[in-house]
Design a protein around this motif. Sequence first.
Motif, PDB file in Angstrom:
ATOM      1  N   SER A 258       0.850  -1.193   0.000  1.00  0.00           N
ATOM      2  CA  SER A 258       0.000   0.000   0.000  1.00  0.00           C
ATOM      3  C   SER A 258       0.886   1.243   0.000  1.00  0.00           C
ATOM      4  O   SER A 258       1.905   1.292   0.695  1.00  0.00           O
ATOM      5  CB  SER A 258      -0.908   0.017   1.233  1.00  0.00           C
ATOM      6  OG  SER A 258      -1.508   1.296   1.378  1.00  0.00           O
TER       7      SER A 258
ATOM      8  N   TYR B  76       0.350   3.856   1.377  1.00  0.00           N
ATOM      9  CA  TYR B  76       0.225   4.555   2.651  1.00  0.00           C
ATOM     10  C   TYR B  76       1.050   3.903   3.760  1.00  0.00           C
ATOM     11  O   TYR B  76       1.048   4.378   4.892  1.00  0.00           O
ATOM     12  CB  TYR B  76      -1.252   4.617   3.056  1.00  0.00           C
ATOM     13  CG  TYR B  76      -2.117   5.265   1.991  1.00  0.00           C
ATOM     14  CD1 TYR B  76      -2.050   6.629   1.754  1.00  0.00           C
ATOM     15  CD2 TYR B  76      -2.965   4.501   1.205  1.00  0.00           C
ATOM     16  CE1 TYR B  76      -2.817   7.231   0.771  1.00  0.00           C
ATOM     17  CE2 TYR B  76      -3.743   5.090   0.210  1.00  0.00           C
ATOM     18  CZ  TYR B  76      -3.663   6.453  -0.002  1.00  0.00           C
ATOM     19  OH  TYR B  76      -4.425   7.029  -0.998  1.00  0.00           O
ATOM     20  N   ASN B  77       1.729   2.821   3.429  1.00  0.00           N
ATOM     21  CA  ASN B  77       2.509   2.132   4.462  1.00  0.00           C
ATOM     22  C   ASN B  77       3.756   1.521   3.827  1.00  0.00           C
ATOM     23  O   ASN B  77       3.938   0.311   3.823  1.00  0.00           O
ATOM     24  CB  ASN B  77       1.652   1.053   5.132  1.00  0.00           C
ATOM     25  CG  ASN B  77       2.375   0.387   6.285  1.00  0.00           C
ATOM     26  OD1 ASN B  77       3.234   0.999   6.930  1.00  0.00           O
ATOM     27  ND2 ASN B  77       2.036  -0.875   6.541  1.00  0.00           N
TER      28      ASN B  77
ATOM     29  N   ASP C 103      -2.402   3.654  -5.619  1.00  0.00           N
ATOM     30  CA  ASP C 103      -2.701   3.328  -4.227  1.00  0.00           C
ATOM     31  C   ASP C 103      -2.140   1.970  -3.838  1.00  0.00           C
ATOM     32  O   ASP C 103      -1.689   1.775  -2.710  1.00  0.00           O
ATOM     33  CB  ASP C 103      -4.215   3.349  -3.990  1.00  0.00           C
ATOM     34  CG  ASP C 103      -4.791   4.748  -4.057  1.00  0.00           C
ATOM     35  OD1 ASP C 103      -4.036   5.724  -3.826  1.00  0.00           O
ATOM     36  OD2 ASP C 103      -5.993   4.878  -4.351  1.00  0.00           O
TER      37      ASP C 103
END
Length: 267
Positions: free
Chosen positions: A92, A94-95, A139
């Motif tokens: 991801s 986001y991580n 994403d």
Amino acid sequence: MNLITFNPFRTISIPNITYIKPENIFKEIDKIKSADCILFPEYWQVNSLVYGLKKKIFPNISTYQLGHNKVETTRALWTTFPKNVPYTQILSKYNINIETIEEEFGYPLVAKEIKNSMGRGVFLIKNRQELKTYIENNDILYIQEKLPIDRDLRIIYVGNKIIGAYWRIAREGEFHNNIAKGAIYDYNNIPSKAIELVEKVASSLNINHAGFDIAVVGDAYYILEYNVMFGNEGLKNMGVNIEKHIYDYILSYPDFNPNTPMYPEAS
């Protein structure tokens, strides 16, 4: 046999078939209910046809679901044929830790959009700035080792057998092996081990319509991906009529015999 297609271009020479525009599925529901088999539905239609109407579809539902994007395909292969998958990470945006990616893969590395075809959305990443740009635009990150190849194999599996295979050779100095990106065909010297691998994978995962892309590195064979809606030009150059193979399969294979139940009968 009463057949309906949602994709006329892939079924143009199949007899006794009716074309319905995908957006008219609910307007034409009575015709769909009476069909023996539905060919080439769009992905958003599949669950309603199979689980709602209990219709037989081609390609089958496992082909659609496992081939929906690169993440689904790769996870299925990790559980069944892990030695035949290039080193890959699915992350991801986001991580993530860019330093960890650089340490694991180095440069160049390959980054892909999870749902695309014909070489679109496949990037050769050469430095941190290119990696950052890829991360900003996706994403879900699909990052893969760069294999030392200038070609790959496209092996076509339809029904319950392979109907064609050929090399796709990149133009000199180019990264992509896709015909749409300027690669050329070569129909010679197809490795038997690659054929055997595709037969095993298709049988194991219950895939009945796919173009498998195979990379050969020394004695190793890697599955790069498989496409449910693959291009047919390479088959046409071989004189292969894919619609005939599809029709013969529907007529002869037990799962598509209209007199055979789709699900086992209760005992």
